[in-house]
Design a protein around this motif. Structure first.
Motif, short mmCIF file in Angstrom:
data_model
loop_
_atom_site.label_atom_id
_atom_site.label_comp_id
_atom_site.label_asym_id
_atom_site.label_seq_id
_atom_site.Cartn_x
_atom_site.Cartn_y
_atom_site.Cartn_z
N GLY A 112 0.81 -1.16 0.04
CA GLY A 112 0.15 -0.08 -0.02
C GLY A 112 1.03 1.19 -0.11
O GLY A 112 1.91 1.48 -0.52
N SER A 113 0.39 2.24 0.83
CA SER A 113 1.12 3.40 0.89
C SER A 113 2.37 3.59 1.99
O SER A 113 3.03 4.43 2.04
N ARG A 114 2.16 2.50 2.90
CA ARG A 114 3.08 2.78 4.19
C ARG A 114 4.02 1.55 4.15
O ARG A 114 4.96 1.66 4.82
N GLY A 115 3.59 0.27 3.46
CA GLY A 115 4.56 -0.88 3.62
C GLY A 115 5.91 -0.62 3.16
O GLY A 115 6.12 0.01 2.21
N THR A 116 6.86 -1.59 3.55
CA THR A 116 8.23 -1.58 2.96
C THR A 116 8.47 -3.20 2.76
O THR A 116 8.07 -3.88 3.37
N ILE A 117 9.32 -3.42 1.66
CA ILE A 117 9.52 -4.71 1.08
C ILE A 117 11.07 -5.01 1.52
O ILE A 117 11.74 -4.21 1.05
N PHE A 118 11.23 -6.04 2.01
CA PHE A 118 12.75 -6.60 2.32
C PHE A 118 12.89 -7.92 1.66
O PHE A 118 11.92 -8.97 2.09
N LEU A 119 13.94 -8.09 0.90
CA LEU A 119 13.94 -9.37 0.07
C LEU A 119 15.34 -9.72 0.26
O LEU A 119 16.06 -9.10 0.36
N ALA A 120 15.70 -10.86 0.53
CA ALA A 120 16.88 -11.56 0.08
C ALA A 120 17.03 -13.06 -0.32
O ALA A 120 16.27 -13.79 -0.17
#
Length: 256
Positions: free
Chosen positions: A160-168
């Motif tokens: 959405g407008s507030r979330g963040t994605i972390f990927l490894a």
């Protein structure tokens, strides 16, 4: 070694959800005892991510662990964030995750669900209508481009407008023979956890800055931080460094 690798990989089901369900169905108990190739048996890899997560993820939002498997990282996330949702394409994996959660407990609220996150709209409403942070470890590198694109669309829905994605992700640059050799395969034999993965699962690729820029293009995704990382696997050889696979991490937010 090449003929044996070809023979083993041919037995893997072509249907991705079926392959993962069959793999997890063959894991005994709750996936302990070194049967799972990508489970080092410790939270050391997660601790390497912790500062990055705290730096970028909104602590007021739930965290969705996409491709949670038997839930080791889900439980580790629950020690840092108040609500974590573990999601996996395999119902068998979710059963293992639930058993592990019951055995070990967790500091925060944890729940699990089986869901194919490449299905259209799968990310909508997953966190109860809230925006969510997303944690992905070792998923994108085993998907083809079409499934990567479908997953990324669902990441946008979840964030959405507030979330963040972390990927490894694994980013080993050698060919398949070099990769399995790095993990302990020799002409004399292949360690059981590695052979189980080769026999039952899609052949992995690699995912680094170039693949990230293609799958999550900069005009649609803001890159907050990225870099190299070591992906920890089950130590099968006793040789230092063999259980650590070169990897890549990135932190991103969708642009408006």
């Amino acid at each position: 070694m090449v003929p044996k690798l070809i023979r083993l990989s041919r037995s893997a089901p072509k249907d991705r959800p079926q392959a993962w369900d069959m793999y997890w169905a063959g894991i005994r108990g709750a996936g302990t005892g070194g049967e799972v190739l990508w489970d080092s048996g410790t939270d050391d890899e997660f601790y390497g991510y912790k500062d990055v997560l705290l730096r970028h993820l909104d602590p007021e939002l739930p965290v969705v662990d996409v491709g949670c498997g038997h839930g080791r990282f889900t439980r580790a996330l629950a020690g840092v964030f108040p609500e974590v949702i573990g999601v996996d394409v395999s119902g068998q994996a979710i059963a293992h995750a639930g058993a592990q959660a019951a055995a070990h407990g967790s500091a925060g609220t944890v729940r699990y669900m089986a869901r194919d996150m490449t299905a259209p709209g799968a990310g909508r409403g997953l966190a109860g209508g809230m925006d969510a942070n997303v944690f992905i470890r070792g998923v994108l590198h085993v998907l083809d481009r079409a499934d990567q694109e479908a997953l990324v669309e669902n990441l946008r829905l979840m964030a959405g407008s507030r979330g963040t994605i972390f990927l490894a992700e694994t980013n080993f640059q050698g060919n398949p023979v070099e990769y399995v050799s790095h993990l302990g395969a020799t002409t004399q034999g292949i360690p059981a956890p590695l052979e189980r993965a080769i026999r039952g699962l899609p052949m992995p690729g690699h995912f680094g800055p170039e693949e990230r820029s293609r799958a999550l293009p900069p005009e649609k995704w803001e890159l907050l931080e990225d870099g190299e990382v070591a992906i920890e696997t089950h130590p099968m050889t006793g040789v230092g460094g063999k259980s650590r696979v070169p990897g890549y991490f990135a932190v991103l937010r969708p642009r408006d």
